[in-house]
Structures are given as structure tokens and as C-alpha cells.
Design an enzyme around this catalytic site. Structure first.
Site, PDB file in Angstrom:
ATOM      1  N   GLY A 101       0.058   6.024 -12.250  1.00  0.00           N
ATOM      2  CA  GLY A 101      -0.351   6.816 -11.169  1.00  0.00           C
ATOM      3  C   GLY A 101       0.200   8.333 -11.233  1.00  0.00           C
ATOM      4  CG  ASP A 156      -2.322   0.993   0.944  1.00  0.00           C
ATOM      5  OD1 ASP A 156      -2.215   1.498  -0.175  1.00  0.00           O
ATOM      6  OD2 ASP A 156      -2.993   1.069   2.034  1.00  0.00           O
ATOM      7  CB  SER A 157       2.312   3.307  -2.101  1.00  0.00           C
ATOM      8  OG  SER A 157       1.421   3.262  -3.390  1.00  0.00           O
TER       9      SER A 157
END
Length: 194
Positions: free
Chosen positions: A149, A61-62
Site C-alpha cells: 500500500g 479498515d484504515s
């Protein structure tokens, strides 16, 4: 073989590069809890995926933490990207004097056992080993054709992540740093436990 719980092919490529292709993709839509704590989110996902498959799993997760926006979008980065888009994050940041930001990534590993030297979240069962990577940079107008992203608006060392080839990006990226920390532990201590 290590199961990486992700539907993101870019993340899978980065994991395979760091772990010498010893990674298989595991598609599982775990419950992503709402929290300001990346560790809690990743640990919950790793536990849930481990219970589903019954074997060692890795979850990542970031988030992008923008100083001028008090850390927003942080753990909500994927949702914000999907709903607002990266250009709006740039436009929100542009008038601010401070464009500082950090990408943070947490790798959560769960194999149903306790861990020796790994940083571990023990507030649930089973324990989850956590490995963090961080890179500090700044938010800029979108540039570059690569990555995914927020890469086009995140500048590190005078270039955005989208202006770098995948190997160079992995060398500097938050996820690359978290994967390197995990790989060092997994190749030494973690692999022997599983």
C-alpha cells in the site's frame, strides 16, 4: 479461533503476529459503505460479516489522512491507490509546505453481544467494539522495498514503513497499534465473553 475478514495477506500476517496466530482468514466481500467515518465503515462490515458466519469476526479498515489534502484520501485510500497510485499522492503533496499525514486504523469486533469496557458503536444491531491505532508521519518520495500500500511514501521517524522489516513496522504501525489495543482487550475481557 477468531475470524479476520480480509483478503489482504499482509494484514493477516500483522493480525497473527499481534494475536499469537489465533486468527483465521475469512473471505467475505461485505458491503463497504461510502462514508467519511472509518468507524461507520468498519462497524457495518463487522455486522454484515457476523450475520454471514454467525460467529465472532474482526474487520479492519484504515486510511491515510494527508493534512495538505484536507484528509484525502482517508477512508477512500484503497480506491485511490488502485486508481491513482501512491506516486500521484506524493506528487499532489510534494509542492505543499505541509507534508504531515497520519495513518489511522480501526479494528471492529462483533460477536453478537454487548461489550463491557470496550469502546462500542451502538448505532446498529448488534453492537460493535472498536479499537483505534494512529501513527503520525509525513508524505515523502517513494522509498523502500517492503510493506504494501502506501508504505513507500509514509515516513515515520526518518524511515518509510517500506524501509522497515515486518516486525519493526508492526511495532510502529497504525494497524499494529489498533491490533495491540484489541489483543489486550480480547485476551482479558473479550475472550471470556465468547
Amino acid at each position: 479461533m477468531l475470524r479476520f475478514v480480509t483478503g489482504n495477506d499482509g494484514k493477516l500476517r500483522e493480525a497473527r503476529a499481534a494475536l499469537d496466530d489465533d486468527v483465521t482468514q475469512f473471505s467475505f466481500d461485505y458491503t463497504e459503505i461510502q462514508s467519511h467515518d472509518l468507524g461507520a465503515i468498519a462497524a457495518h462490515g463487522a455486522r454484515e460479516a457476523y450475520r454471514e458466519v454467525g460467529e465472532a469476526v474482526m474487520v479492519e479498515d484504515s486510511g491515510l489522512f494527508v493534512d495538505a489534502l484536507d484528509g484525502f484520501p482517508g477512508p477512500y485510500s484503497a480506491y485511490v491507490e488502485d486508481t491513482l497510485g501512491i506516486e500521484r499522492i506524493w506528487r499532489l503533496t510534494e509542492p505543499e509546505a505541509d507534508h504531515a499525514a497520519a495513518f489511522r486504523s480501526l479494528i471492529a469486533y462483533c460477536d453478537g453481544s454487548a461489550f463491557g469496557s470496550a469502546p462500542t458503536i451502538r448505532d446498529g444491531d448488534p453492537p460493535v467494539a472498536i479499537f483505534e491505532g494512529r501513527v503520525d508521519g509525513q508524505i515523502v518520495a517513494p522509498r523502500g522495498e517492503g510493506g504494501f500500500g502506501y508504505d513507500p511514501i509514509f515516513e515515520y521517524d526518518d524511515r518509510t514503513f517500506a524501509e522497515r522489516d515486518p516486525d519493526e513496522k508492526n511495532e510502529y504501525s497504525h494497524r499494529g497499534r489498533a491490533l495491540d489495543a484489541f489483543a489486550e482487550w480480547y485476551d482479558g475481557e473479550g475472550d471470556a465473553d465468547s
